[in-house]
Design a protein around this motif. Structure first.
Motif, short mmCIF file in Angstrom:
data_model
loop_
_atom_site.label_atom_id
_atom_site.label_comp_id
_atom_site.label_asym_id
_atom_site.label_seq_id
_atom_site.Cartn_x
_atom_site.Cartn_y
_atom_site.Cartn_z
N MET A 1 28.91 43.33 36.22
CA MET A 1 28.22 42.63 37.42
C MET A 1 28.87 43.74 38.57
N TYR A 2 28.76 43.50 40.37
CA TYR A 2 28.89 43.49 40.90
C TYR A 2 30.38 42.85 41.67
N LEU A 3 31.20 43.25 42.31
CA LEU A 3 32.28 42.32 43.24
C LEU A 3 31.38 41.69 43.94
N SER A 4 30.74 42.60 44.93
CA SER A 4 29.71 41.58 46.07
C SER A 4 28.90 40.34 45.69
N GLU A 5 28.45 39.83 44.26
CA GLU A 5 27.72 39.03 43.67
C GLU A 5 28.52 38.12 42.76
N MET A 6 30.04 38.14 42.89
CA MET A 6 30.60 37.18 42.57
C MET A 6 30.87 35.53 43.87
N LYS A 7 30.70 34.47 42.03
CA LYS A 7 31.15 33.57 43.37
C LYS A 7 32.39 33.07 44.19
N GLU A 8 32.30 32.05 45.31
CA GLU A 8 33.91 31.87 45.48
C GLU A 8 34.28 31.04 44.27
N GLY A 9 35.31 31.09 44.10
CA GLY A 9 36.35 30.60 42.74
C GLY A 9 36.56 31.39 41.97
N ILE A 23 34.83 55.82 50.72
CA ILE A 23 34.44 55.01 50.58
C ILE A 23 35.51 54.51 49.65
N ARG A 24 35.62 55.25 48.52
CA ARG A 24 36.12 55.35 47.76
C ARG A 24 37.24 55.82 47.20
N ARG A 25 37.69 55.95 48.77
CA ARG A 25 39.46 56.23 48.85
C ARG A 25 40.25 55.17 50.12
N ARG A 26 39.07 54.83 50.50
CA ARG A 26 39.99 53.55 51.23
C ARG A 26 40.41 52.34 50.29
N LEU A 27 39.12 51.58 49.26
CA LEU A 27 39.07 50.75 48.62
C LEU A 27 39.99 51.19 47.43
N LEU A 28 40.25 52.47 46.99
CA LEU A 28 41.45 52.75 46.13
C LEU A 28 43.03 52.63 46.82
N GLU A 29 42.80 53.25 48.10
CA GLU A 29 44.18 52.94 48.75
C GLU A 29 44.71 51.45 49.31
N MET A 30 43.38 50.23 49.30
CA MET A 30 43.56 49.17 49.23
C MET A 30 43.68 48.10 48.51
N GLY A 31 43.77 49.13 47.17
CA GLY A 31 44.91 48.28 45.79
C GLY A 31 43.49 48.13 44.91
N PHE A 32 42.08 48.66 45.44
CA PHE A 32 41.01 48.06 44.69
C PHE A 32 41.23 49.54 43.18
N VAL A 33 41.94 48.85 42.06
CA VAL A 33 42.43 50.58 41.45
C VAL A 33 41.48 49.34 39.80
N ALA A 66 31.62 45.64 49.16
CA ALA A 66 32.31 45.03 47.74
C ALA A 66 30.92 45.39 46.54
N SER A 67 29.68 45.73 47.45
CA SER A 67 29.11 46.25 45.46
C SER A 67 29.06 47.50 45.55
N GLN A 68 30.07 48.79 45.76
CA GLN A 68 30.14 49.74 45.49
C GLN A 68 31.10 49.36 43.23
N ILE A 69 31.76 48.02 43.81
CA ILE A 69 33.30 48.32 43.12
C ILE A 69 32.87 47.00 41.82
#
Length: 79
Positions: A1-9, A23-33, A66-69
């Motif tokens: 599932m993609y992160l953008s498909e998750m529900k609140e909580g 985009i990938r580099r930016r997300l990795l730098e933000m801690g999305f590893v 978020a749809s890239q994760i």
């Protein structure tokens, strides 16, 4: 599932970060590893952006980013 498909909580574990190089580099730098738990805090009133908690930090992302994760092990709860 993609992160953008998750529900609140919901909490998920990141398994892949895609997108083009910038985009990938930016997300990795933000801690999305790979292996990090991410908590879906809430959606903005028009469903974009979304607010997430990762590694104790609150982060806002556009739904398109978020749809890239890819996440797995999605469950309800808090981290």
């Amino acid at each position: 599932m993609y992160l953008s498909e998750m529900k609140e909580g919901q909490v998920g574990v990141i398994v892949h970060v895609g997108g083009d190089a910038s985009i990938r580099r930016r997300l990795l730098e933000m801690g999305f590893v790979k292996g990090s738990e991410v908590y879906m805090e809430k959606y903005a009133p028009l469903k974009d952006p979304i607010e997430l908690v990762i590694k104790g930090y609150h982060v806002s992302l556009c739904v398109e980013e978020a749809s890239q994760i890819t996440v797995e092990d999605v469950r309800n709860g808090q981290i």
